[in-house]
Design a protein around this motif. Structure first.
Motif, short mmCIF file in Angstrom:
data_model
loop_
_atom_site.label_atom_id
_atom_site.label_comp_id
_atom_site.label_asym_id
_atom_site.label_seq_id
_atom_site.Cartn_x
_atom_site.Cartn_y
_atom_site.Cartn_z
N MET A 126 -3.12 71.04 81.85
CA MET A 126 -1.88 70.95 82.63
C MET A 126 -1.94 69.78 83.60
O MET A 126 -1.15 68.84 83.55
N ARG A 127 -2.89 69.86 84.52
CA ARG A 127 -2.97 68.88 85.60
C ARG A 127 -3.30 67.50 85.06
O ARG A 127 -2.88 66.48 85.62
N GLY A 128 -4.06 67.46 83.97
CA GLY A 128 -4.48 66.19 83.40
C GLY A 128 -3.41 65.51 82.54
O GLY A 128 -3.67 64.46 81.96
N GLY A 129 -2.23 66.12 82.45
CA GLY A 129 -1.12 65.46 81.77
C GLY A 129 -1.19 65.54 80.25
O GLY A 129 -0.64 64.69 79.56
N VAL A 143 6.97 71.10 79.70
CA VAL A 143 6.82 72.37 80.39
C VAL A 143 8.22 72.87 80.76
O VAL A 143 9.03 72.11 81.28
N PHE A 144 8.49 74.13 80.43
CA PHE A 144 9.76 74.76 80.80
C PHE A 144 9.48 75.83 81.85
O PHE A 144 8.62 76.68 81.64
N MET A 145 10.19 75.76 82.96
CA MET A 145 9.96 76.74 84.03
C MET A 145 11.27 77.32 84.53
O MET A 145 12.32 76.68 84.41
N ASP A 147 0.37 74.00 89.74
CA ASP A 147 -0.41 73.16 88.83
C ASP A 147 0.41 72.77 87.60
O ASP A 147 0.29 71.67 87.08
N LEU A 148 1.23 73.74 87.16
CA LEU A 148 2.07 73.48 85.99
C LEU A 148 3.08 72.38 86.29
O LEU A 148 3.46 71.61 85.41
#
Lengths: 223, 232
Positions: free
Chosen positions: B102-105, B110-112, B142-143
């Motif tokens: 996630m954090r590393g791209g 991403v759907f939130m 983080d997401l």
């Protein structure tokens, strides 16, 4: 000879004292060392700091420790859920200290603690309440917040399989935080469903090498 | 005699229709994280023939649908704590690896869900500032960082009609300047350097009426289309 296997839950928890900081593995209902937590409850140690992803459900797991007045502080990413009434009540009554940590920062803080890293800069939380009062640094045009390691006296974990050296193999998403927590505690105690001979876990399938584990106890599979 | 201005009766999208619309935008070969709540419905409507790999931050890549009743595996859940399955080619890993993805791209999209989004792309989706409520953040912060393509699904206004699409968020932020696209029950909007650009609106909705439901200034794409979804 190295033998980290102990025969009782009481032995597994020997030496844990009032005021201990305790990492507890698990995400939702997976990977939670329920038997170790119940034994810790029976041991009646108090003023604990619990470090876990969730605050337990109903009166089980971490919620049992909370309900029994054993815990002064909880470090947690997601303490809320539908059946999490004990944590809700303690929080509303001001009877527990909560440190809320974003989940990726939670994992990385434990990884840092276990790997001898003094701190790290993460983009997570920049510009939010989480970063208030913390150092912000800009690298290559992007802001990052300084986060410090999260270590503890004890880790209570659940794995599927262990050997007498403490090598561990987890089951599916039951793994979650356990490999990190194993590295971040002075005393790592693991409940397992199965203990095998040395070599019984394929070396390429060892998720946590035994160097990070101090005690292993076999429990009947509760499921 | 009726003299009131009669506005067209609108038919806002259902949650399933919003998920359907979002699903159309996931391209073949994407690595996707669907946030807890409405976004998880998206997996039901992915376009046939597209191979999409779902990530779950509790340590699973290649998440499959819910198992049939009675075949739940107690050690196999998603980040929403629901029983799921794993597809052939899937993998398990620890939480630090899950968050590195996630954090590393490494995720494509991403759907939130969200409470509020601002015109600079600020996201508020973890706290409503209720001092008495037990706070919980989980993996949301983080997401929201790392992935370059953060998309939000949310109703255009709150239950009591207050705008959620704002100049500045009033709720505590999850992350700053991260949201790229919003799917609401009335419209599809992009966020670019000038703010919100309306790409699609539901049948019968005028730009003026959508603007009234929105605190932030909207810009209408001259090429805008009707937000057309099937009955679901």
């Amino acid at each position: 000879m190295i033998n980290k296997v102990v025969s009782t839950l009481a032995e597994a928890l020997d030496g844990i004292q009032d005021g201990a900081s305790i990492l507890v593995g698990g995400f939702g209902s997976t990977g939670i060392p329920f038997q170790l937590i119940d034994a810790l409850f029976e041991k009646d140690v108090r003023h604990l700091t619990i470090i876990a992803n969730n605050a337990g459900n109903k009166e089980e797991g971490v919620a049992r420790l909370l309900g029994g007045g054993r815990v002064d502080k909880i470090i947690c990413t997601y303490p809320r859920s539908t059946d999490c009434y004990i944590m809700e009540r303690l929080y509303k009554e001001g009877k527990i200290e909560l440190e809320l940590v974003p989940q990726g920062t939670f994992t990385e803080r434990m990884r840092a603690a276990g790997a001898g890293i003094g701190g790290f800069y993460t983009p997570t939380g920049v510009g939010t309440k989480i970063a208030e009062g913390k150092e912000i640094r800009n690298f290559d045009g992007m802001d990052y917040v300084l986060e410090r390691p999260l270590k503890a006296d004890v880790a209570l974990l659940k794995a599927q399989t262990a050997d007498r050296w403490g090598n561990l193999a987890y089951n599916k998403t039951g793994m979650n935080f356990a490999p990190l927590m194993a590295t971040a505690a002075s005393l790592t105690v693991v409940q397992v469903s199965e203990i095998v001979e040395l070599g019984g876990i394929d070396p390429q399938r060892v998720n946590t090498p035994g160097i990070f584990v101090q005690r292993v106890v076999q429990v009947g599979d509760p499921l | 005699m009726k003299t009131a201005i009669v506005e067209t009766e609108l038919k806002p999208l259902t949650r399933r229709q919003m998920a359907w619309r979002a699903a159309q935008d996931i391209v073949d070969g994407s690595y996707v994280n669907l946030g807890i709540g409405m976004p998880t419905l998206i997996a039901d409507y992915v376009v046939a023939g597209r191979e999409i790999i779902y990530h779950s931050e509790n340590g699973l890549l290649g998440m499959g649908p819910a198992p049939p009743a009675g075949q739940e595996d107690l050690d196999l859940i998603n980040a929403g704590k629901q029983y799921v399955t794993i597809v052939p080619g899937g993998s398990y890993f620890d939480s630090s690896v899950a968050f590195a993805m996630m954090r590393g791209g490494h995720l494509s999209m991403v759907f939130m869900g969200a409470f509020q989004v601002s015109e600079s792309g600020d996201l508020a989706n973890w706290s409503t500032n209720d001092e008495k409520a037990l706070p919980a953040v989980g993996g949301a912060m983080d997401l929201a960082v790392g992935c370059k393509d953060i998309r939000v699904l949310m109703e255009h206004v709150t239950r009591d009609g207050k705008p959620r699409i704002l100049k500045e968020c009033t709720y505590p932020l999850t992350a700053k300047k991260v949201v790229k696209k919003i799917y609401t029950d009335h419209a599809v909007l992009d966020i670019d350097e000038k703010g919100f650009v309306v790409r699609e609106m539901i049948e019968g909705l005028t730009f003026e009426r959508l603007q009234k439901m929105t605190e932030a200034e909207l810009h209408l794409d001259p090429q805008w289309r009707v937000l057309d979804v099937p009955e679901l």
